[in-house]
Design an enzyme around this catalytic site. Structure first.
Site, mmCIF file in Angstrom:
data_model
loop_
_atom_site.group_PDB
_atom_site.id
_atom_site.type_symbol
_atom_site.label_atom_id
_atom_site.label_comp_id
_atom_site.label_asym_id
_atom_site.label_seq_id
_atom_site.Cartn_x
_atom_site.Cartn_y
_atom_site.Cartn_z
ATOM 1 N N LYS A 248 0.849 -1.184 0.000
ATOM 2 C CA LYS A 248 0.000 0.000 0.000
ATOM 3 C C LYS A 248 0.892 1.244 0.000
ATOM 4 C CE LYS A 248 -4.083 1.956 2.252
ATOM 5 N NZ LYS A 248 -5.122 1.785 3.296
ATOM 6 N N GLU A 336 -19.095 -5.592 11.251
ATOM 7 C CA GLU A 336 -20.036 -4.816 12.051
ATOM 8 C C GLU A 336 -21.056 -5.695 12.767
ATOM 9 O OE1 GLU A 336 -18.394 -2.260 8.783
ATOM 10 O OE2 GLU A 336 -19.356 -4.239 8.838
ATOM 11 N N ARG A 364 -25.071 -1.865 8.473
ATOM 12 C CA ARG A 364 -24.761 -3.252 8.122
ATOM 13 C C ARG A 364 -25.067 -4.216 9.268
ATOM 14 N NH1 ARG A 364 -20.749 -3.138 3.794
ATOM 15 N NH2 ARG A 364 -19.632 -4.924 4.640
#
Length: 591
Positions: A248, A336, A364
């Protein structure tokens, strides 16, 4: 910036005209182009830098947009956008009226599926692959690119589980960089780490055990290797899984060294990578930091407090508790549903769980809020960050629905602090002991008070307060948008508009409301949530239930459409919640 190849690439067809040995130069130019724009226009940097070679390879090998490509979450799709007809307008990224920071079906035929939330790509791509088969198209390719943080989510595994028993023409590419926004966590991360290290992992490869044709891991920055493997996989039937290893922030040293900060670094020097410091000093705190510092302060005195966040330790500032009290703070990854039910389980054992989740992501876990928390009346404290309009991330991230979707749930108490001190005090009140679930919603960004670390005091549940008296109209606000009314009072005729900080959406302060309805004909409700089903709707229901027929109730809030991206003040102007519009609205109602 001088380019010799990228400036001639407007579509993937242009890319495919190049020879393979030209593609590394395209990658260099594309990476420089992303850095050049994001350095001044801001946005998500690290994720897109990490998949430059993969992006080029996919569009080089596959016949996009006829072949369907989905980027999970979409943080990493900047290179994709630049190569698919949006290079000349990429500088408008995330700006009002400009292109979205995420894939968006309305924006381009190359964006096969809109994303923004994680772990949806496998299910969506599988749905498309099955649809192609039903329609008799057996050659169309369906590609989902998903990160190692996102694939650990339950929904991703639901998609894998289904795909593995189909013969769908589906290719899942795992972009493994050990990062989401924060570092990836959990057993699956450790598994992939062992795979990358070449270690034997038990009896079976977990992906092969799910009936996928697994290949990799391969170097995600070796464009020739990626192209060779993608070309091979095009002819392989059934569900396929390619594991690639990337870094990244690849190509910008600062972004590689500090991957959390450079996920979205703000403005920075495009040469050195050094972030450009904010010149404004001595600002009020961010609400997330008020939460983070307060929970640490409370938890050091109350050993029953635990903190939970699904993959947002930095964004929620629960990282402060993870650092100071790691045995009682939990980053559960992009999960979640699990986070909410984990909190419910802890609450049954007399712990006091503070579950810190962004408003848009709490959507969610809706069933878990109802079934696992509210139905059992468990004292879970939901700290709902990023409530209201969040700005440049746009429609996928605005936290405008939480009041409406929570207000209908029995047992649940909903509180919206006016300022930092109220957030601090409601957290203090909750940990003293409550016998109900509590939702506390607060916005992205900074508060209004510098000296906010005042001694704690309790907040009476279900009680609002009078901010200022008046005799002509009543303004009922909920949450931080009430500060706009406080500022406006200086510009309004004196003693005309009374202002009430209602604090609680549920239960409403009915005693206060009765006094308001008996005193005022005109009542204005104002909120930074959806106007349908929100705080204003609760006031209208109160009026109807108590037969107040002669009052005129006006609502201000988020209109019934999805709000796009832009700066918060620009968006507030567009939806008539700016200070100027509210002032005009109030003045028109004053006799």
């Amino acid at each position: 910036m001088k380019t010799t190849l990228l400036q001639h690439i407007n579509t993937p067809k242009d890319l495919r005209k190049l020879s393979k040995n030209q593609l590394p130069k395209v990658a260099k130019e594309l990476r420089e182009f992303i850095i050049d724009v994001v350095a001044t226009k801001e946005g998500h940097l690290g994720a897109s830098l990490g998949v430059v070679e993969l992006t080029i390879a996919i569009h080089y090998v596959f016949d996009t947009p006829n072949d369907l490509l989905i980027w999970d979450v979409g943080h990493q799709a900047y290179g994709h956008k630049i190569l698919t007809e949006r290079r000349t307008i990429f500088h408008t990224n995330r700006q009002l009226g400009g292109i979205s920071g995420f894939p968006n079906r309305k924006e381009s035929v190359y964006d096969a599926f809109g994303t923004g939330h994680s772990s949806t790509s496998i299910s969506a791509a599988l749905g498309m692959a099955i649809a192609s088969k039903i329609k008799g198209d057996f050659k169309k390719q369906h590609i989902a690119v998903i990160g190692d943080a996102s694939i650990a989510s339950g929904m991703a595994f639901e998609g894998l589980n289904h795909a593995g028993v189909t013969d769908a023409n589906l290719l899942i590419i795992l972009n493994d960089n050990t990062m989401g926004i924060d570092p990836s966590v959990g057993a699956l991360k450790k598994y992939f780490t062992k795979v990358k290290a070449g270690k034997k992992v038990r009896k079976n490869n977990i992906i092969e055990a799910l009936n996928f044709n697994y290949s990799g891991p391969i170097d995600g920055h070796n464009i020739n290797k990626i192209i060779t493997e993608l070309e091979r996989l095009k002819s392989v039937e059934g569900p396929k899984f390619l594991h690639i290893i990337t870094t990244k922030g690849k190509g910008l040293q600062k972004a590689e060294e500090d991957q959390v900060t450079y996920h979205a670094p703000g403005k920075f020097d495009k040469i050195t990578g050094e972030r450009i410091a904010n010149t404004i000093e001595n600002q009020p705190p961010k609400f997330q930091d008020v939460f983070g510092e307060t929970i640490v302060e409370l938890a050091k005195k109350n050993d029953k407090i635990v903190g939970i966040t699904p993959a947002m330790p930095t964004g929620s500032s629960l990282k402060l508790m993870l650092n100071d009290l790691p045995e009682r703070a939990f980053d559960v990854g992009i999960a979640e549903q699990h986070a909410v039910t984990l909190a419910a389980g802890m609450a049954t054992q007399s712990l006091i769980p503070f579950c810190a989740i962004y408003s848009t992501f709490l959507q969610r876990a809706y069933d878990q809020i109802i079934h696992d928390v509210a139905l059992q009346n468990l004292p879970v404290v939901f700290c709902i960050d990023r409530a209201g309009i969040v700005g440049e991330d746009g429609a996928t991230h605005h936290g405008v629905f939480d009041i409406a979707y929570l207000r209908c749930i029995p047992n649940l108490v909903i509180f919206a602090p006016l300022n930092e001190i109220e957030l601090r005090n409601i957290m203090y009140t909750a940990q003293l002991g409550i016998d109900f679930p509590l939702a506390i919603r607060y916005p992205r960004g900074r508060g209004t008070i510098f000296d906010w670390k005042q001694p704690f005091s309790t907040i009476e549940i279900g009680k609002g307060e009078v901010i200022s008296e008046g005799d002509k109209i009543a303004i009922l606000s909920i949450g931080t948008i009430g500060n706009t009314i406080i500022e406006l009072q200086k510009e309004l005729p004196s003693n005309k508009a009374a202002h009430y900080n209602m604090r609680f959406v549920k239960p409403l302060d009915e005693e206060l409301l009765h006094s308001i309805f008996k005193k005022f004909y005109t009542i204005i409700t104002i909120e930074d949530g959806a106007i349908i089903g929100g705080f204003g709707s609760a006031i209208l229901e109160f009026a109807s239930n108590h037969n107040y027929k002669n009052n005129s109730i006006k609502q201000l809030g988020i209109p019934d459409n999805f709000i796009e991206h832009g700066k918060i003040n620009e968006l507030f102007e567009s939806i008539h919640l700016s200070k100027e519009y509210i002032k005009k609205f109030i003045l028109q109602l004053l006799p």
